[in-house]
Motif scaffolding. Structure first.
Motif, PDB file in Angstrom:
ATOM      1  N   GLN A   1       2.097   1.757  -3.425  1.00 44.61           N
ATOM      2  CA  GLN A   1       1.070   2.246  -4.508  1.00 44.61           C
ATOM      3  C   GLN A   1       0.885   3.860  -4.139  1.00 44.61           C
ATOM      4  OE1 GLN A   1      -2.508   0.044  -3.165  1.00 44.61           O
ATOM      5  NE2 GLN A   1      -1.756  -1.849  -4.384  1.00 44.61           N
TER       6      GLN A   1
ATOM      7  N   LYS B   1       0.858  -1.161   0.138  1.00 47.81           N
ATOM      8  CA  LYS B   1       0.056  -0.086  -0.158  1.00 47.81           C
ATOM      9  C   LYS B   1       0.749   1.257  -0.006  1.00 47.81           C
ATOM     10  CE  LYS B   1      -3.761  -2.445   2.413  1.00 47.81           C
ATOM     11  NZ  LYS B   1      -4.726  -2.280   3.788  1.00 47.81           N
TER      12      LYS B   1
ATOM     13  N   ARG C   1       8.038  -3.685 -11.067  1.00 49.42           N
ATOM     14  CA  ARG C   1       7.098  -2.360 -11.035  1.00 49.42           C
ATOM     15  C   ARG C   1       8.037  -1.187 -11.076  1.00 49.42           C
ATOM     16  NH1 ARG C   1       4.494  -5.975  -7.480  1.00 49.42           N
ATOM     17  NH2 ARG C   1       5.249  -4.961  -5.624  1.00 49.42           N
TER      18      ARG C   1
END
Length: 303
Positions: free
Chosen positions: A208, A205, A264
């Protein structure tokens, strides 16, 4: 890259440790006394043991780079053996002279007294099912930023733009948390075998939020993620495990999680950090620390 505003003092006449002698520049360059340790307490009374090693070389104009080493009882001697050989031995020519700083605990303070050991308290994130006493990473990073770094800067000239953090396992989790949430603190971050699985991946989280609003200067920051290839079991090994142990192994997914996060972050285009991912063949969670440390030193301090 943003920097931590730290005071600098000339090397001449500095007190190298609370009980260490005052050394002139000439003596500092020749002495074999290049390591010391002392205890520090947080405002809440948590005790930390600080290990400090410094090079024979005089500091560059901007001050020494510094590498902070979590789990210092293990990682500090490893790093010093490579980067700071005893006086009289040739220092490694491929590494910059730097301060090495081990963070650990006094022998009677490894148990936090809160139900978990001190490193679990300090290196982990809060979570809905975290064990009592865990999840104190913010207080720990506050201690580093507001107390430890100014103390180091009072002892040696310190370059605030050349600070690196190394952590393994829970320490790697802590390092990634710092990378995502305190972009001004460390220019270089090394997360070795990070416990991304902690609390069902609560760190994801933070990733993100970080990706959704990249802090200024992210493309100038350096991130190394490493893992041992043997940290993830083969299908045959998993099949041979009893069910509960198999479930834990599959949930941790050490190699897969680390590789996916690196992929990522590397895919962020022009805003991506300067990132490397390394999987060490044949190494497991314990044996990988040594090769990860050698790679980390060259990543952070390589000429």
């Amino acid at each position: 890259m943003c920097s931590v505003p730290l005071p600098r003092r000339a090397l001449a006449g500095l007190a190298l440790a609370a009980a260490a002698p005052r050394l002139t520049r000439a003596a500092a360059a020749a002495t074999s006394l290049r390591s010391t340790e002392w205890e520090m307490r947080t405002p809440a009374g948590i005790r930390h043991r600080i290990q400090l090693g410094w090079p024979d070389a005089l500091p560059p104009a901007g001050g020494y780079p510094a590498m902070l080493l979590l789990d210092g009882q293990t990682t500090y001697p490893m790093a010093q053996a490579v980067a700071q050989p005893p006086s009289g031995q040739e220092p490694p020519r491929d590494l910059e002279a730097a301060l090495l700083v081990g963070l650990t605990y006094p022998e009677d303070a490894f148990d936090s007294g809160l139900g978990v050991d001190s490193r679990t308290r300090d290196y982990t994130l809060p979570g809905p099912s975290a064990p009592p006493g865990a999840g104190g990473v913010e207080a720990f990073l506050d201690f580093i930023e507001n107390h430890l770094l100014p103390e180091l800067a009072s002892r040696f000239p310190l370059n605030p733009d050349r600070l690196a953090l190394f952590g393994h396992s829970y320490g790697g989790l802590c390092a990634l948390h710092a990378f995502f949430t305190r972009p001004a603190l460390f220019g270089t971050t090394i997360a070795a075998s990070p416990s991304i699985w902690w609390q069902q991946g609560v760190l994801l989280k933070e990733e993100q939020r970080f990706v959704a609003a990249l802090p200024p200067g992210t493309s100038r920051r350096h991130l190394l993620i490493t893992v041992g290839a043997r940290e993830q079991r083969s299908e045959a090994e998993l099949a041979a495990m009893e069910p509960r142990r198999r479930e834990r192994a599959q949930s941790s997914n050490m190699v897969g999680r680390a590789a996916a996060m690196a992929e990522r972050l590397a895919g962020l285009g022009a805003g991506a950090p300067q990132l490397e991912f390394v999987s060490f063949a044949g190494e497991d969670h314990g044996s990988v620390i040594s090769p990860a440390m050698r790679r980390a030193l060259r990543f952070a301090l390589g000429r």
